[in-house]
Design a protein around this motif. Structure first.
Motif, PDB file in Angstrom:
ATOM      1  N   SER A 159      28.411  39.850  26.996  1.00  0.00           N
ATOM      2  CA  SER A 159      27.914  39.414  25.683  1.00  0.00           C
ATOM      3  C   SER A 159      27.874  40.526  24.644  1.00  0.00           C
ATOM      4  N   TRP A 169      24.752  44.620  23.428  1.00  0.00           N
ATOM      5  CA  TRP A 169      25.418  44.045  24.592  1.00  0.00           C
ATOM      6  C   TRP A 169      24.420  43.940  25.735  1.00  0.00           C
ATOM      7  N   LEU A 170      24.776  43.156  26.710  1.00  0.00           N
ATOM      8  CA  LEU A 170      24.011  43.059  27.947  1.00  0.00           C
ATOM      9  C   LEU A 170      24.751  43.864  29.004  1.00  0.00           C
ATOM     10  N   CYS A 174      20.185  44.405  31.292  1.00  0.00           N
ATOM     11  CA  CYS A 174      19.373  44.949  30.193  1.00  0.00           C
ATOM     12  C   CYS A 174      20.084  44.743  28.854  1.00  0.00           C
ATOM     13  N   VAL A 175      19.301  44.511  27.812  1.00  0.00           N
ATOM     14  CA  VAL A 175      19.846  44.457  26.459  1.00  0.00           C
ATOM     15  C   VAL A 175      19.964  45.883  25.954  1.00  0.00           C
TER      16      VAL A 175
END
Length: 182
Positions: A159, A169-170, A174-175
């Protein structure tokens, strides 16, 4: 012959069919009144699907297009479209851009890139392929092709998104976020 349709689902409006004379594949991006999609201006099984078109989704009028090699090398996340009609596509690891009134051009860079996103003054943010199927977020100067890492490598990167301020992004559950101004 084969017939394909694309529909645009806009909030508060009825589904709109994009008026297109030829074939359309599923990889697409939308920005304002424009839609970018892989397709052909012809119908039929032998119609070559080798262009990424940017068209007005209400009228079908083409704003610009980009010739791609093998459409199987272009996945949905490999296309980004700006409201002014500028488009960037990752085609087999290379980045191609076009805009209304401008010819397509390759962005010079080293390595294989995917998931390009327009990123304001930084130009383009993308994912760079690495060893062991890892990827690393990078900023790419569209004029000179300088690639600058903005995040760590990961084999579980998902993402990817960017805007004028930064990229997110992931990765590994984790973000992650990186500003693009430094």
């Amino acid at each position: 012959g084969l017939r394909s349709r694309a529909r645009v689902l806009a909030p508060g409006a009825a589904p709109a069919v994009v008026p297109w004379p030829g074939r359309i594949l599923g990889q697409s991006a939308i920005a304002g009144d424009l839609v970018a999609f892989l397709g052909s201006e012809r119908r039929g099984r032998d119609a070559p699907i080798d262009r990424l078109f940017v068209a007005d989704w209400r009228t079908g009028a083409v704003a610009t297009s980009v010739h791609v090699g093998d459409p199987d090398d272009v996945r949905g996340p490999d296309v980004d479209l700006a409201a002014d009609g500028s488009v960037v596509v990752a085609d087999a690891g290379r980045l191609l851009t076009a805009a209304p009134g401008q010819q397509q051009r390759a962005v010079p860079h080293a390595g294989s890139l995917s998931a390009p996103r327009f990123a304001g003054a930084a130009g383009i943010a993308a994912l760079r392929a690495g060893r062991f199927e890892s990827e690393r977020p990078v900023a790419v100067d569209p004029a000179g092709g300088v690639v600058r890492p903005i995040g760590a490598r990961s084999v579980a990167l998902e993402s990817f998104a960017a805007d004028a301020g930064g990229a997110a992004w992931l990765a590994n559950g984790c973000v992650r976020y990186a500003p693009l101004d430094g």
